[in-house]
Scaffold this active site. Structure first.
Site, PDB file in Angstrom:
ATOM      1  N   SER A   1     -18.474  26.846  98.458  1.00  0.00           N
ATOM      2  CA  SER A   1     -19.223  27.289  97.432  1.00  0.00           C
ATOM      3  C   SER A   1     -18.315  28.279  96.230  1.00  0.00           C
ATOM      4  CB  SER A   1     -20.349  28.117  97.612  1.00  0.00           C
ATOM      5  OG  SER A   1     -21.366  27.206  98.436  1.00  0.00           O
TER       6      SER A   1
ATOM      7  N   HIS B   1     -20.885  23.337  93.903  1.00  0.00           N
ATOM      8  CA  HIS B   1     -20.108  22.208  94.533  1.00  0.00           C
ATOM      9  C   HIS B   1     -20.055  20.897  93.491  1.00  0.00           C
ATOM     10  CE1 HIS B   1     -20.100  23.626  98.703  1.00  0.00           C
ATOM     11  NE2 HIS B   1     -20.816  24.651  98.176  1.00  0.00           N
TER      12      HIS B   1
ATOM     13  N   HIS C   1     -23.990  19.327 102.761  1.00  0.00           N
ATOM     14  CA  HIS C   1     -24.465  19.926 103.717  1.00  0.00           C
ATOM     15  C   HIS C   1     -25.591  19.429 104.561  1.00  0.00           C
ATOM     16  CE1 HIS C   1     -22.932  22.801 100.777  1.00  0.00           C
ATOM     17  NE2 HIS C   1     -22.558  23.561 101.662  1.00  0.00           N
TER      18      HIS C   1
ATOM     19  N   TYR D   1     -28.307  20.672 105.574  1.00  0.00           N
ATOM     20  CA  TYR D   1     -29.584  21.060 104.976  1.00  0.00           C
ATOM     21  C   TYR D   1     -30.075  20.215 103.721  1.00  0.00           C
ATOM     22  CZ  TYR D   1     -27.057  24.094 101.794  1.00  0.00           C
ATOM     23  OH  TYR D   1     -25.940  24.547 100.875  1.00  0.00           O
ATOM     24  N   GLU D   2     -29.387  19.669 103.024  1.00  0.00           N
ATOM     25  CA  GLU D   2     -29.513  18.812 101.759  1.00  0.00           C
ATOM     26  C   GLU D   2     -30.372  17.553 102.353  1.00  0.00           C
ATOM     27  OE1 GLU D   2     -26.329  18.254  98.815  1.00  0.00           O
ATOM     28  OE2 GLU D   2     -25.153  19.369 100.305  1.00  0.00           O
TER      29      GLU D   2
ATOM     30  N   ALA E   1     -18.152  29.908 101.859  1.00  0.00           N
ATOM     31  CA  ALA E   1     -18.565  31.112 101.565  1.00  0.00           C
ATOM     32  C   ALA E   1     -19.363  31.676 102.595  1.00  0.00           C
ATOM     33  CB  ALA E   1     -19.330  31.056 100.330  1.00  0.00           C
TER      34      ALA E   1
ATOM     35  N   MET F   1     -23.250  28.031 106.730  1.00  0.00           N
ATOM     36  CA  MET F   1     -24.128  26.782 106.739  1.00  0.00           C
ATOM     37  C   MET F   1     -23.176  25.595 106.517  1.00  0.00           C
ATOM     38  SD  MET F   1     -27.192  28.101 104.415  1.00  0.00           S
ATOM     39  CE  MET F   1     -27.854  29.484 104.344  1.00  0.00           C
ATOM     40  N   SER F   2     -21.831  25.500 107.134  1.00  0.00           N
ATOM     41  CA  SER F   2     -21.114  24.456 106.870  1.00  0.00           C
ATOM     42  C   SER F   2     -19.769  24.569 107.827  1.00  0.00           C
ATOM     43  CB  SER F   2     -20.433  24.422 105.539  1.00  0.00           C
ATOM     44  OG  SER F   2     -19.689  25.424 105.179  1.00  0.00           O
TER      45      SER F   2
ATOM     46  N   ASN G   1     -21.008  38.139 100.957  1.00  0.00           N
ATOM     47  CA  ASN G   1     -22.246  39.189 101.070  1.00  0.00           C
ATOM     48  C   ASN G   1     -22.205  39.487 102.371  1.00  0.00           C
ATOM     49  OD1 ASN G   1     -23.313  35.880 101.117  1.00  0.00           O
ATOM     50  ND2 ASN G   1     -24.554  37.285 102.444  1.00  0.00           N
TER      51      ASN G   1
ATOM     52  N   HIS H   1     -28.266  33.215  96.123  1.00  0.00           N
ATOM     53  CA  HIS H   1     -27.019  32.510  96.035  1.00  0.00           C
ATOM     54  C   HIS H   1     -26.078  32.707  94.925  1.00  0.00           C
ATOM     55  CE1 HIS H   1     -24.694  28.914  96.975  1.00  0.00           C
ATOM     56  NE2 HIS H   1     -24.745  28.529  95.837  1.00  0.00           N
TER      57      HIS H   1
END
Length: 271
Positions: free
Chosen positions: A24, A55, A77, A79-80, A107, A205-206, A229, A241
């Site tokens: 990201s 992305h 990802h 989650y998509e 990220a 998440m990746s 963060n 985000h």
């Protein structure tokens, strides 16, 4: 896979030795390649278009410091809403193209309270907390072993090289363990407390599925997290985000310089 490979090879006339997956807000690195050839994911058979802000969804081939390479400018990802096989399909393609090293970037949220937004962290190891492994299913021994060893998923020599590069350039660099959650919801404060107890320094998440596939196929992996963060519960501010993309922009120059110098070293090692 054959249809995908035939299509890509019809567009390029080079053999990449380094692949990089840009997380990201980190996609600008791909714009620095020389003799670049870009192919949209939407044009490539078998690829899915990324739906996440930051992305763009392109394969970019070119040269950096004389090293032939391919960049995934954005990733897909789990989650998509697609299968894990579809998530790691691009990584399998990069490996099939003949890369020797895969640089995975992301990220991430900082769990280690000594970290701060804007830090770069070398991934020393990971914890797969997603409950799914991309190697589930039939295994082709031509790709790799049924039960691959994961002790050195993140190549020791590449880690040492990256630390030398950082020292030479005066870049402050963190090192730690990355913990993989599926997302897309951010982790709860209780989950972050658990992650810290389990030994995680950052969460995201990746990355882990891609690293597993590359390791399975004998490709060396260098992992770099941009701490965008602090994770839930460490600060009182809510997570958003937009903060991820803003901090990624802040570290753009140092990230590009660091990765460029790492690729230069990889090129020197090959010569």
């Amino acid at each position: 896979m054959h249809k995908t490979m035939d299509f890509i090879k019809s567009k390029i006339n080079m053999e990449p030795k380094v692949g990089i997956i840009l997380g990201s807000g980190l996609g600008d690195f791909a714009d620095t390649l020389e003799e670049a050839v870009s192919i949209l994911y939407s044009e490539i058979p078998g690829f899915h278009q990324s739906t996440v802000v930051g992305h763009s969804g392109e394969l970019v081939f070119g040269y950096k410091e004389g090293v032939p390479m391919v960049c995934m400018k954005g990733r897909i990802h789990y989650y998509e809403g697609i299968s894990m096989d579809q998530v790691v399909f691009p990584t399998k393609v990069l490996c099939a193209l003949g890369i020797e090293t895969l640089i995975v970037t992301n990220a991430a949220g900082g769990v280690n309270e000594e970290f701060k937004p804007g830090d770069l962290m070398l991934i020393r190891d990971h914890i797969n907390f997603a409950g799914i492994n991309p190697l589930i299913g039939p295994n082709d021994e031509k790709d790799g072993p049924r039960f691959p060893d994961m002790t050195y998923t993140y190549d020791k020599d590449h880690l040492e090289m990256a630390k030398r590069v950082a020292d030479t350039s005066g870049l402050g660099l963190q090192e730690g363990v990355y913990m993989y959650f599926t997302g897309p919801s951010y982790e709860t404060p209780a989950e972050i407390k658990m992650a810290r107890i389990l030994g995680a320094d950052a969460v995201g998440m990746s990355t882990v599925p891609e690293a597993i596939i590359a390791n399975h196929r004998g490709v060396k992996v260098l992992g770099i997290s941009c701490i965008t963060n602090m994770a839930a519960g460490i600060l009182e501010t809510p997570l958003d985000h937009s903060e991820v993309t803003e901090v990624s922009k802040m570290v753009r120059e140092s990230f590009i310089a660091f990765v460029t110098n790492c690729i230069k070293e990889l090129g020197n090692e090959r010569n």
